[in-house]
Design a protein around this motif. Structure first.
Motif, PDB file in Angstrom:
ATOM      1  N   LEU A   1       8.158   2.272  -7.020  1.00  0.00           N
ATOM      2  CA  LEU A   1       8.022   3.719  -7.209  1.00  0.00           C
ATOM      3  C   LEU A   1       9.299   4.304  -7.804  1.00  0.00           C
ATOM      4  CD1 LEU A   1       6.249   4.659  -3.845  1.00  0.00           C
ATOM      5  CD2 LEU A   1       5.205   4.259  -6.081  1.00  0.00           C
TER       6      LEU A   1
ATOM      7  N   HIS B   1       2.867  -3.612   5.780  1.00  0.00           N
ATOM      8  CA  HIS B   1       3.430  -4.446   4.714  1.00  0.00           C
ATOM      9  C   HIS B   1       2.472  -5.618   4.476  1.00  0.00           C
ATOM     10  CE1 HIS B   1       7.198  -2.205   5.054  1.00  0.00           C
ATOM     11  NE2 HIS B   1       7.130  -2.393   6.365  1.00  0.00           N
TER      12      HIS B   1
ATOM     13  N   ASP C   1       1.009  -1.713  -0.108  1.00  0.00           N
ATOM     14  CA  ASP C   1       1.843  -2.847  -0.506  1.00  0.00           C
ATOM     15  C   ASP C   1       2.848  -2.484  -1.592  1.00  0.00           C
ATOM     16  OD1 ASP C   1       2.256  -5.604   0.158  1.00  0.00           O
ATOM     17  OD2 ASP C   1       1.550  -6.131  -1.839  1.00  0.00           O
ATOM     18  N   LEU C   2       2.734  -1.289  -2.139  1.00  0.00           N
ATOM     19  CA  LEU C   2       3.707  -0.863  -3.149  1.00  0.00           C
ATOM     20  C   LEU C   2       5.108  -0.786  -2.537  1.00  0.00           C
ATOM     21  CD1 LEU C   2       1.872   1.999  -5.064  1.00  0.00           C
ATOM     22  CD2 LEU C   2       2.634  -0.168  -6.004  1.00  0.00           C
ATOM     23  N   GLN C   3       6.062  -1.328  -3.228  1.00  0.00           N
ATOM     24  CA  GLN C   3       7.445  -1.276  -2.755  1.00  0.00           C
ATOM     25  C   GLN C   3       8.120   0.011  -3.254  1.00  0.00           C
ATOM     26  OE1 GLN C   3       8.589  -3.630  -0.628  1.00  0.00           O
ATOM     27  NE2 GLN C   3       6.495  -4.473  -0.768  1.00  0.00           N
ATOM     28  N   ARG C   4       9.066   0.478  -2.491  1.00  0.00           N
ATOM     29  CA  ARG C   4       9.745   1.707  -2.881  1.00  0.00           C
ATOM     30  C   ARG C   4      10.519   1.537  -4.183  1.00  0.00           C
ATOM     31  NH1 ARG C   4      12.181   3.973   2.914  1.00  0.00           N
ATOM     32  NH2 ARG C   4      10.147   4.253   3.936  1.00  0.00           N
ATOM     33  N   ASP C   5      10.989   0.300  -4.451  1.00  0.00           N
ATOM     34  CA  ASP C   5      11.706   0.103  -5.710  1.00  0.00           C
ATOM     35  C   ASP C   5      10.781   0.201  -6.911  1.00  0.00           C
ATOM     36  OD1 ASP C   5      10.432  -2.254  -4.912  1.00  0.00           O
ATOM     37  OD2 ASP C   5      11.720  -3.465  -6.203  1.00  0.00           O
TER      38      ASP C   5
ATOM     39  N   LEU D   1      -0.223   5.262   0.706  1.00  0.00           N
ATOM     40  CA  LEU D   1       1.174   5.594   0.412  1.00  0.00           C
ATOM     41  C   LEU D   1       1.927   6.015   1.674  1.00  0.00           C
ATOM     42  CD1 LEU D   1       0.899   7.633  -2.929  1.00  0.00           C
ATOM     43  CD2 LEU D   1       1.823   5.328  -2.636  1.00  0.00           C
TER      44      LEU D   1
ATOM     45  N   GLY E   1       6.441   2.993   6.324  1.00  0.00           N
ATOM     46  CA  GLY E   1       6.786   1.592   6.538  1.00  0.00           C
ATOM     47  C   GLY E   1       6.019   0.927   7.669  1.00  0.00           C
TER      48      GLY E   1
ATOM     49  N   THR F   1      -2.309  -0.022  -1.900  1.00  0.00           N
ATOM     50  CA  THR F   1      -1.375   1.102  -2.054  1.00  0.00           C
ATOM     51  C   THR F   1      -0.210   0.958  -1.078  1.00  0.00           C
ATOM     52  OG1 THR F   1      -3.272   2.494  -2.626  1.00  0.00           O
ATOM     53  CG2 THR F   1      -1.203   3.596  -2.182  1.00  0.00           C
TER      54      THR F   1
ATOM     55  N   GLY G   1       2.392   2.882   4.015  1.00  0.00           N
ATOM     56  CA  GLY G   1       3.138   1.813   3.373  1.00  0.00           C
ATOM     57  C   GLY G   1       4.546   2.234   3.011  1.00  0.00           C
ATOM     58  N   PRO G   2       4.767   2.588   1.743  1.00  0.00           N
ATOM     59  CA  PRO G   2       6.122   2.964   1.333  1.00  0.00           C
ATOM     60  C   PRO G   2       6.651   4.215   2.020  1.00  0.00           C
ATOM     61  CG  PRO G   2       4.532   3.292  -0.459  1.00  0.00           C
ATOM     62  CD  PRO G   2       3.816   2.579   0.623  1.00  0.00           C
TER      63      PRO G   2
END
Length: 600
Positions: free
Chosen positions: A295, A48, A289-293, A38, A45, A287, A41-42
């Motif tokens: 979340l 990716h 690769d999770l996009q903020r949108d 986390l 940044g 994890t 990634g999100p």
């Protein structure tokens, strides 16, 4: 180039560091890996994966998971089912459909998902991932039967859940435009994939057994061949149906474990190390690769759904499926709470949720954040609560340090008795019943078996220990035992009586990889210890009052310090190869071989 280097640094080095920190401070590694993913990634940044790997990410994840379930399959020995068979059957065959039904209801009525996405969510969350459960089991010393329940459920349910999710997705994608023949085709493909997966797993295992038994495979190729076959059967099965590769990789590992294929010990050790690296990389990658949108789509209904899965769905499924079973109340309570989801659920949710969303299903965009909310909650809550809950339910092994002494004799029996008095768990091992009679009379646990045999090894694993002393009169046999047990217990925790000064010479003596650390000094041979013990020397336990007490030297007049038990939590064994490690502290129980009192 810089971005690639950053990604490798975050995934490989970060994963290994997180694993070491978890080991050093006795924390659940999966929680640290999830948090690291986390963050890089999100959060920051820096990573990716889907942008960097594009269409190659999903196949790489699929093959990596195949390696994990293959390694898990190698641990599924049918002999465990003698004690855990009914519980395993109920947790896999009965609890799974109940979990699916209740999970679907919760997703629709609590999470506010439409019926289609709710069915998919329920199918994805029936699994308890081996990528999470197996590291937790290594972290927690559960009783063998209890650990078997959780291990078998995780490994067997994982491929079944993946195939179930794929089947639900296929049905949802053709619903409304499909004819009865299309549903028949889907059912036919399901049956075909199950049969093909089993065949693809078992037939190569039979071929491997034949090649290995006939000495038609060189040692250097055995591990590469087995890994290549595991990846190949998974890839071929996935061509038949998405998710079937996990089933065939599991079947391949199980077949190898139960066909008596020689040479698997080296593979298991290599695979365990490889799986630690693979699990670390996968958790961080998926994890990150999770996009903020994604979340950002977390909401009160999704949080309510997560709580319902944890506190209602799983407990209810376990309670119902284990009614009138041979599981104890404590085992049912532990299984009702411990159900962490892992890599497979994350990978399936990312792909299936997107395809359902593209098909126009309302609320399909909530499938991925709902699944990841369950994954995060179960990893954190179950990861930190497994050990204290298991202890509270008395389902863990003793926290007292355990030591095995191989080779029963009057002096080794006396040493075992002293260690037991100092607060250590002791197991005295020998093949001759007469040699163990004295230990039995003194209440010392014994194992009459050849520790290097399969039968003896299995019985030895039932009384797990952390340290070992090989104390037979045969120095070569002692070295063989230490070389065999070193990779499992840790090479710094296996000791043997000295083969003599010449035997430990770096050039002419036994290679360090072929023996254990010295018990005491180079002149503490079995013959020398036996002579002292025969002359009236005895092992005694002394409570160390002085932290600056010097280490005793070896001569005919002073006591010999063999070991110390520290706070009932660890054992330090005296070795001339690492004298600095043996420093008695206040409160330590020191085991000494003391000379007889002078008369008068």
């Amino acid at each position: 180039m810089n971005s690639a280097a950053t990604g490798i640094l975050c995934i490989v080095l970060g994963g290994v560091v997180a694993q070491w920190v978890a080991w050093r401070y006795r924390l659940p590694a999966i929680v640290l890996l999830f948090a690291l993913g986390l963050a890089v990634g999100p959060g920051l940044g820096l990573l990716h994966p889907s942008a960097s790997l594009g269409p190659y990410l999903q196949p790489i994840v699929s093959l990596a998971v195949a390696i994990i379930v293959f390694e898990g399959g190698l641990a599924l020995d049918f002999r465990e089912l003698r004690a855990a068979g009914e519980g395993v059957l109920r947790l896999t065959a009965l609890a799974l459909p109940i979990n699916w039904f209740l999970g679907t209801m919760a997703a629709h009525f609590v999470g506010q998902l439409g019926w289609g996405p709710a069915l998919l969510f329920g199918a994805i969350t029936v699994v308890t991932g081996p990528t999470v459960v197996l590291p937790l089991l290594r972290h927690t010393r559960l009783q063998q039967r209890t650990a078997s329940f959780l291990r078998w459920e995780a490994i067997l349910n994982d491929p079944v859940g993946a195939i179930l999710a794929t089947l639900v997705l296929q049905i949802l994608l053709v619903t409304g435009t499909a004819h009865a023949t299309q549903f028949g085709d889907i059912a036919g493909r399901l049956l075909l994939s199950i049969a093909a997966s089993a065949a693809l797993g078992i037939l190569p295992a039979l071929l491997v057994r034949a090649l290995f038994l006939r000495d038609l495979m060189p040692e250097i190729l055995k591990t590469p061949v087995l890994l290549a076959l595991a990846l190949s059967v998974a890839s071929v099965a996935n061509l038949i149906m998405d998710g079937a590769g996990l089933m065939s990789a599991t079947a391949f590992g199980m077949a190898l474990a139960n066909l008596g294929v020689p040479g698997l010990a080296d593979l298991r050790r290599f695979k365990e190390s490889l799986v630690v690296l693979v699990v670390s990389a996968l958790f961080i990658t998926l994890t990150a690769d999770l996009q903020r949108d994604v979340l950002g789509r977390l909401s009160w209904p999704i949080l309510g759904l997560t709580a319902t899965i944890l506190f209602v769905v799983r407990p209810a499924a376990i309670v119902v499926s284990t009614l009138r079973s041979n599981l104890t109340t404590a085992e049912r309570l532990l299984a009702a709470w411990i159900a962490p989801r892992g890599i497979v659920a994350a990978a399936v949710a990312g792909v299936a949720g997107l395809r359902l969303q593209q098909a126009g299903y309302a609320s399909a965009s909530l499938v991925t954040p709902s699944v990841f909310a369950v994954i995060a909650a179960t990893m954190v809550l179950h990861g930190f609560s497994l050990r204290p809950l298991a202890r509270r339910l008395k389902l863990t092994l003793s926290d007292e340090p355990g030591i095995a002494i191989v080779g029963a004799s009057p002096w080794s029996t006396d040493l075992a008795d002293a260690l037991q008095q100092a607060g250590a768990r002791v197991l005295l091992v020998d093949t001759f019943p007469g040699a163990l009679a004295g230990a039995r009379a003194r209440g010392i646990p014994v194992l009459q078996a050849e520790i290097l045999s399969q039968h003896g090894g299995e019985r030895f694993e039932e009384s797990p220990v952390e340290y070992l002393i090989a104390a037979t009169p045969d120095s070569i046999y002692n070295g063989l035992i230490c070389a065999r047990m070193g990779p499992e217990l840790g090479r710094e925790r296996v000791f043997q009586c000295s083969p003599g000064a010449d035997g430990v010479d770096r050039y002419r003596g036994l290679n360090r990889d072929a023996r254990g650390k010295l018990l005491g000094e180079a002149d503490w041979t079995v013959g020398g210890i036996e002579a002292r013990h025969g002359g009236g020397w005895r092992f005694e336990v002394a409570l160390e009052p002085d932290a600056d007490l010097p280490v005793k030297t070896t001569n005919d007049h002073k006591a010999l310090d063999f070991a110390l038990v520290r706070g009932g939590k660890s054992i330090v064994i005296r070795s001339g190869e690492d004298v600095s490690a043996f420093k008695p502290l206040p409160g330590d129980h020191v085991i000494r071989l003391t000379p007889p009192q002078a008369p008068g």
